[in-house]
Design a protein around this motif. Sequence first.
Motif, PDB file in Angstrom:
ATOM      1  N   THR A   2       0.705  -1.308   0.186  1.00  0.00           N
ATOM      2  CA  THR A   2      -0.085  -0.117   0.065  1.00  0.00           C
ATOM      3  C   THR A   2       0.706   1.244   0.066  1.00  0.00           C
ATOM      4  O   THR A   2       1.723   1.375   0.915  1.00  0.00           O
ATOM      5  N   PRO A   3       0.896   2.102  -1.068  1.00  0.00           N
ATOM      6  CA  PRO A   3       1.615   3.443  -0.926  1.00  0.00           C
ATOM      7  C   PRO A   3       1.022   4.326   0.208  1.00  0.00           C
ATOM      8  O   PRO A   3       0.035   4.397   0.432  1.00  0.00           O
ATOM      9  N   ILE A   4       2.331   5.116   0.662  1.00  0.00           N
ATOM     10  CA  ILE A   4       2.042   6.007   1.692  1.00  0.00           C
ATOM     11  C   ILE A   4       2.176   7.271   1.111  1.00  0.00           C
ATOM     12  O   ILE A   4       3.435   7.479   0.410  1.00  0.00           O
ATOM     13  N   THR A   5       1.509   8.154   0.984  1.00  0.00           N
ATOM     14  CA  THR A   5       1.755   9.557   0.712  1.00  0.00           C
ATOM     15  C   THR A   5       1.429  10.757   1.746  1.00  0.00           C
ATOM     16  O   THR A   5       0.891  10.301   2.909  1.00  0.00           O
ATOM     17  N   GLU A   6       1.816  11.810   1.669  1.00  0.00           N
ATOM     18  CA  GLU A   6       1.777  12.804   2.638  1.00  0.00           C
ATOM     19  C   GLU A   6       1.251  13.945   2.237  1.00  0.00           C
ATOM     20  O   GLU A   6       1.256  14.323   1.037  1.00  0.00           O
ATOM     21  N   VAL A   7       0.030  14.133   2.961  1.00  0.00           N
ATOM     22  CA  VAL A   7      -0.907  15.185   2.627  1.00  0.00           C
ATOM     23  C   VAL A   7      -0.922  16.334   3.767  1.00  0.00           C
ATOM     24  O   VAL A   7      -1.431  16.108   4.829  1.00  0.00           O
ATOM     25  N   GLU A   8      -0.313  17.587   3.430  1.00  0.00           N
ATOM     26  CA  GLU A   8      -0.166  18.679   4.368  1.00  0.00           C
ATOM     27  C   GLU A   8       0.387  18.168   5.832  1.00  0.00           C
ATOM     28  O   GLU A   8      -0.143  18.378   6.959  1.00  0.00           O
ATOM     29  N   GLY A   9       1.295  17.412   5.680  1.00  0.00           N
ATOM     30  CA  GLY A   9       2.318  16.853   6.926  1.00  0.00           C
ATOM     31  C   GLY A   9       1.516  15.588   7.546  1.00  0.00           C
ATOM     32  O   GLY A   9       1.921  15.163   8.533  1.00  0.00           O
ATOM     33  N   ARG A  10       0.367  15.151   7.006  1.00  0.00           N
ATOM     34  CA  ARG A  10      -0.202  13.875   7.506  1.00  0.00           C
ATOM     35  C   ARG A  10      -0.115  12.858   6.589  1.00  0.00           C
ATOM     36  O   ARG A  10       0.138  12.912   5.253  1.00  0.00           O
ATOM     37  N   ARG A  11       0.383  11.655   7.123  1.00  0.00           N
ATOM     38  CA  ARG A  11       0.867  10.300   6.398  1.00  0.00           C
ATOM     39  C   ARG A  11      -0.512   9.696   6.123  1.00  0.00           C
ATOM     40  O   ARG A  11      -1.054   9.152   7.021  1.00  0.00           O
ATOM     41  N   PRO A  72     -15.786   5.612  11.782  1.00  0.00           N
ATOM     42  CA  PRO A  72     -15.267   4.235  11.312  1.00  0.00           C
ATOM     43  C   PRO A  72     -14.201   3.729  12.116  1.00  0.00           C
ATOM     44  O   PRO A  72     -13.333   4.564  12.615  1.00  0.00           O
ATOM     45  N   PRO A  73     -14.235   2.373  12.464  1.00  0.00           N
ATOM     46  CA  PRO A  73     -12.815   2.180  12.868  1.00  0.00           C
ATOM     47  C   PRO A  73     -11.557   2.298  12.221  1.00  0.00           C
ATOM     48  O   PRO A  73     -11.665   2.263  10.884  1.00  0.00           O
ATOM     49  N   GLY A  74     -10.515   2.439  13.046  1.00  0.00           N
ATOM     50  CA  GLY A  74      -9.080   2.883  12.320  1.00  0.00           C
ATOM     51  C   GLY A  74      -8.996   4.279  11.808  1.00  0.00           C
ATOM     52  O   GLY A  74      -8.130   4.609  11.389  1.00  0.00           O
ATOM     53  N   THR A  75     -10.070   5.290  12.321  1.00  0.00           N
ATOM     54  CA  THR A  75      -9.959   6.531  11.912  1.00  0.00           C
ATOM     55  C   THR A  75      -9.024   7.104  12.756  1.00  0.00           C
ATOM     56  O   THR A  75      -8.796   6.851  13.737  1.00  0.00           O
ATOM     57  N   PRO A  76      -7.968   7.911  11.692  1.00  0.00           N
ATOM     58  CA  PRO A  76      -6.623   8.323  12.530  1.00  0.00           C
ATOM     59  C   PRO A  76      -7.232   9.341  13.527  1.00  0.00           C
ATOM     60  O   PRO A  76      -8.174  10.185  13.496  1.00  0.00           O
ATOM     61  N   ASP A  77      -6.213   9.479  14.605  1.00  0.00           N
ATOM     62  CA  ASP A  77      -6.660  10.430  15.684  1.00  0.00           C
ATOM     63  C   ASP A  77      -6.826  11.815  15.409  1.00  0.00           C
ATOM     64  O   ASP A  77      -7.079  12.625  16.156  1.00  0.00           O
ATOM     65  N   TRP A  78      -6.037  12.210  14.356  1.00  0.00           N
ATOM     66  CA  TRP A  78      -5.830  13.624  14.022  1.00  0.00           C
ATOM     67  C   TRP A  78      -7.330  13.928  12.991  1.00  0.00           C
ATOM     68  O   TRP A  78      -7.583  15.275  12.683  1.00  0.00           O
ATOM     69  N   VAL A  79      -8.264  13.134  12.677  1.00  0.00           N
ATOM     70  CA  VAL A  79      -9.338  13.362  12.094  1.00  0.00           C
ATOM     71  C   VAL A  79     -10.285  13.976  13.086  1.00  0.00           C
ATOM     72  O   VAL A  79     -10.591  13.084  14.021  1.00  0.00           O
ATOM     73  N   VAL A  94     -18.050  12.089  11.893  1.00  0.00           N
ATOM     74  CA  VAL A  94     -16.426  12.683  11.561  1.00  0.00           C
ATOM     75  C   VAL A  94     -16.905  14.073  10.986  1.00  0.00           C
ATOM     76  O   VAL A  94     -17.936  14.248  10.424  1.00  0.00           O
ATOM     77  N   LEU A  95     -15.943  14.866  11.005  1.00  0.00           N
ATOM     78  CA  LEU A  95     -15.772  16.208  10.472  1.00  0.00           C
ATOM     79  C   LEU A  95     -14.727  16.263   9.304  1.00  0.00           C
ATOM     80  O   LEU A  95     -13.649  16.112   9.774  1.00  0.00           O
ATOM     81  N   VAL A  96     -15.195  16.414   8.359  1.00  0.00           N
ATOM     82  CA  VAL A  96     -14.020  16.630   7.129  1.00  0.00           C
ATOM     83  C   VAL A  96     -13.600  18.110   6.896  1.00  0.00           C
ATOM     84  O   VAL A  96     -14.373  19.061   6.518  1.00  0.00           O
ATOM     85  N   GLN A  97     -12.410  18.528   7.644  1.00  0.00           N
ATOM     86  CA  GLN A  97     -12.260  19.864   7.853  1.00  0.00           C
ATOM     87  C   GLN A  97     -11.116  20.305   6.986  1.00  0.00           C
ATOM     88  O   GLN A  97     -10.956  21.607   6.730  1.00  0.00           O
ATOM     89  N   ASP A  98     -10.093  19.426   6.540  1.00  0.00           N
ATOM     90  CA  ASP A  98      -9.289  19.767   5.538  1.00  0.00           C
ATOM     91  C   ASP A  98      -8.680  18.882   4.736  1.00  0.00           C
ATOM     92  O   ASP A  98      -9.621  17.699   4.468  1.00  0.00           O
ATOM     93  N   LEU A  99      -7.717  18.970   3.808  1.00  0.00           N
ATOM     94  CA  LEU A  99      -7.248  18.133   2.620  1.00  0.00           C
ATOM     95  C   LEU A  99      -6.936  16.987   2.915  1.00  0.00           C
ATOM     96  O   LEU A  99      -7.375  15.629   2.596  1.00  0.00           O
ATOM     97  N   PRO A 100      -6.168  16.720   4.310  1.00  0.00           N
ATOM     98  CA  PRO A 100      -5.906  15.244   4.736  1.00  0.00           C
ATOM     99  C   PRO A 100      -6.987  14.414   5.042  1.00  0.00           C
ATOM    100  O   PRO A 100      -7.329  13.401   4.764  1.00  0.00           O
ATOM    101  N   SER A 101      -8.001  14.979   5.715  1.00  0.00           N
ATOM    102  CA  SER A 101      -9.258  14.184   6.175  1.00  0.00           C
ATOM    103  C   SER A 101     -10.145  14.046   4.910  1.00  0.00           C
ATOM    104  O   SER A 101     -10.909  12.888   4.851  1.00  0.00           O
ATOM    105  N   LEU A 102     -10.078  14.898   3.985  1.00  0.00           N
ATOM    106  CA  LEU A 102     -10.752  14.691   2.785  1.00  0.00           C
ATOM    107  C   LEU A 102     -10.121  13.451   2.089  1.00  0.00           C
ATOM    108  O   LEU A 102     -10.983  12.676   1.749  1.00  0.00           O
TER     109      LEU A 102
END
Length: 293
Positions: A2-11, A72-79, A94-102
């Motif tokens: 699974t590829p890992i990418t970084e979006v505004e500092g979030r992996r 959902p289970p497994g939701t990152p703690d920064w969401v 969930v609140l989708v507040q920024d690009l990483p959470s989107l």
Amino acid sequence: MTPITEVEGRRLALSNLDKVLYPATGFTKGEVLHYYATVAEVLLPHLRERPVSFLRYPDGPDGQLFFTKNVPPGTPDWVATAEVRRSEGPARMVLVQDLPSLMWAANLVTEFHTHQWLAPTPDEADRLVFDLDPGPPATIVHCCEVALWLRERLAADGLVAYAKTSGSKGLHLLAAVRGSSSDQVSDYAKRLAVEAERAMPELVLHRMTRSLRPGKVFVDWSQNAGRKTTAAPYTLRARAEPTVSAPVTWAEVEGCGAPEGLAFQAGDVRARVSEFGDLLAPLFDAEGAGVLP
């Protein structure tokens, strides 16, 4: 792997990017993620501070579809999340507040559905919505006729309406409101739906009875209830092709002469945003929000 990418500092782990989700067009999960990234500037304002329900279709529209309302289970703690009152008790959404959470949410393969109120002020609605749903052989062309009637009726009460396609068969009308609860907005919307049926009895239906729907436009006023949600502007839909709930101009509504005239897919939206900006941006102008009579 699974590829890992970084979006505004979030992996983020973005999975199955080559998986075809829309077989009719070959549209892949990677293209879904790319679409949401390219429209984030106009989509995110319509999601921020609104508890989000996800309609998930991880194997495409022909596979299993299911709503996810709780975190959902497994939701990152920064969401970000918010506690929401429900009849069965409080829950977290969930609140989708920024690009990483989107992008995290888009990786789940989702339609985004939102309430007509904000998490900080759940007792006050800030949106009024009508979902105009045509019963075949009626089409979106007939929805446009009803939308124009509703636009003028709302204007008579000082409310400014804006339109978007549902991304399916119909049309959504939205107006910014203030000073009313979801129940009050729902009652008002029902009154207007009844008026529309009386004004256009051969075309409009305000009741959900499916046996009455063929050839008519169902004016669904019920999505203003506090517990209900509506497909968000710019969300992809779980249809045969990657259609989008796209904002449209009133000139497009007035000129709609065929169902395909108001059908937009993911590939169409970026050019429309470049040309028009966000056609629903006036909904964020607090001074322009109407007060129900």
